[in-house]
Write a protein that holds these residues in place. Sequence first.
Motif, mmCIF file in Angstrom:
data_model
loop_
_atom_site.group_PDB
_atom_site.id
_atom_site.type_symbol
_atom_site.label_atom_id
_atom_site.label_comp_id
_atom_site.label_asym_id
_atom_site.label_seq_id
_atom_site.Cartn_x
_atom_site.Cartn_y
_atom_site.Cartn_z
ATOM 1 N N ARG A 232 -14.870 6.600 -32.796
ATOM 2 C CA ARG A 232 -14.686 5.887 -31.538
ATOM 3 C C ARG A 232 -14.584 4.393 -31.841
ATOM 4 N N CYS A 233 -13.547 3.764 -31.300
ATOM 5 C CA CYS A 233 -13.400 2.317 -31.464
ATOM 6 C C CYS A 233 -14.457 1.626 -30.604
ATOM 7 N N VAL A 234 -15.333 0.858 -31.254
ATOM 8 C CA VAL A 234 -16.429 0.220 -30.525
ATOM 9 C C VAL A 234 -16.260 -1.296 -30.442
ATOM 10 N N ASP A 235 -15.413 -1.872 -31.288
ATOM 11 C CA ASP A 235 -15.237 -3.327 -31.242
ATOM 12 C C ASP A 235 -14.164 -3.733 -32.232
ATOM 13 N N PHE A 236 -13.902 -5.051 -32.280
ATOM 14 C CA PHE A 236 -13.053 -5.654 -33.293
ATOM 15 C C PHE A 236 -13.837 -6.778 -33.938
ATOM 16 N N ASP A 237 -13.764 -6.869 -35.251
ATOM 17 C CA ASP A 237 -14.464 -7.933 -35.960
ATOM 18 C C ASP A 237 -13.846 -9.288 -35.627
ATOM 19 N N PRO A 238 -14.565 -10.384 -35.927
ATOM 20 C CA PRO A 238 -14.002 -11.725 -35.699
ATOM 21 C C PRO A 238 -12.703 -11.984 -36.456
ATOM 22 N N ASP A 239 -12.439 -11.194 -37.521
ATOM 23 C CA ASP A 239 -11.189 -11.369 -38.256
ATOM 24 C C ASP A 239 -10.124 -10.367 -37.830
#
Length: 267
Positions: A232-239
Amino acid sequence: MNSLKSAAAAMREQITARLRHPVLVHWQEQTTSTNDDARRAALDGAAAPAVFGAEQQSAGRGRLRRHWETGSGEAVEMSFLLRPQTPAAVLAGYNFAAALGICAGLETCCGVQAQVKWPNDVVVGGRKICGILSEASLLGGEAAFVVTGTGVNVNQQSFPEGLGGAVSLRMLTGTVKSRADVAAACIEAVLDRAGRFEQLGFAGIMDEYRERSAVLGRDVDVVQADGTVPGRCVDFDPDGAIVVDTGGRLVRFHANDVSLRGAGLHV
């Protein structure tokens, strides 16, 4: 050929008349790749920002060396030439900025609510309406120039077998759209977000990226050369890396494709 030349000249004039950004617009009848046109111009010292487009493109390319051709008068195929002072490590952000700009441009000119399928495909209702590819020339660890190619499906009424996951503005709305209107709206919005990214980095675009994500909070399969990784996609990193919960373990991916499980969103 004369009619094609007239169409290209008219497109350039119509697009330029709609722009507020100081950007040079170059438009041809036919070309192999607008990315190659922009790259050659950059190496010859062309000023930036600039946009290179064509009525017909015979050797366009996308991520993972995918290839496509476009028919005259159906799509908006154009590449942006930028000369940023950006460390090479964050060049992927221009893909993100371009995807967000295309989404905003389509909303402005056509009222279409588009989303971004990580990393940079633009989709509407799970169907691909625009692909994006950024390429850079590096000098001393920074980008001497960046070329970002975009291909927006505008007036196609159908797509070849194998591209069943694609859609056009005409198919969505039932009406023929002005390609000049679409191009100008997208140019304005892409340059807005590219400027924001250059000033603020990923921090300047990631909130909007999350808002427009087609995969955030959803079950996905991350496509790799040796198979797929479900989660499950939970977020995106700062990069910009996608963060996937694979069953209690968070895994970050930087350069893969994803599909929405059970939705067929992989085009």
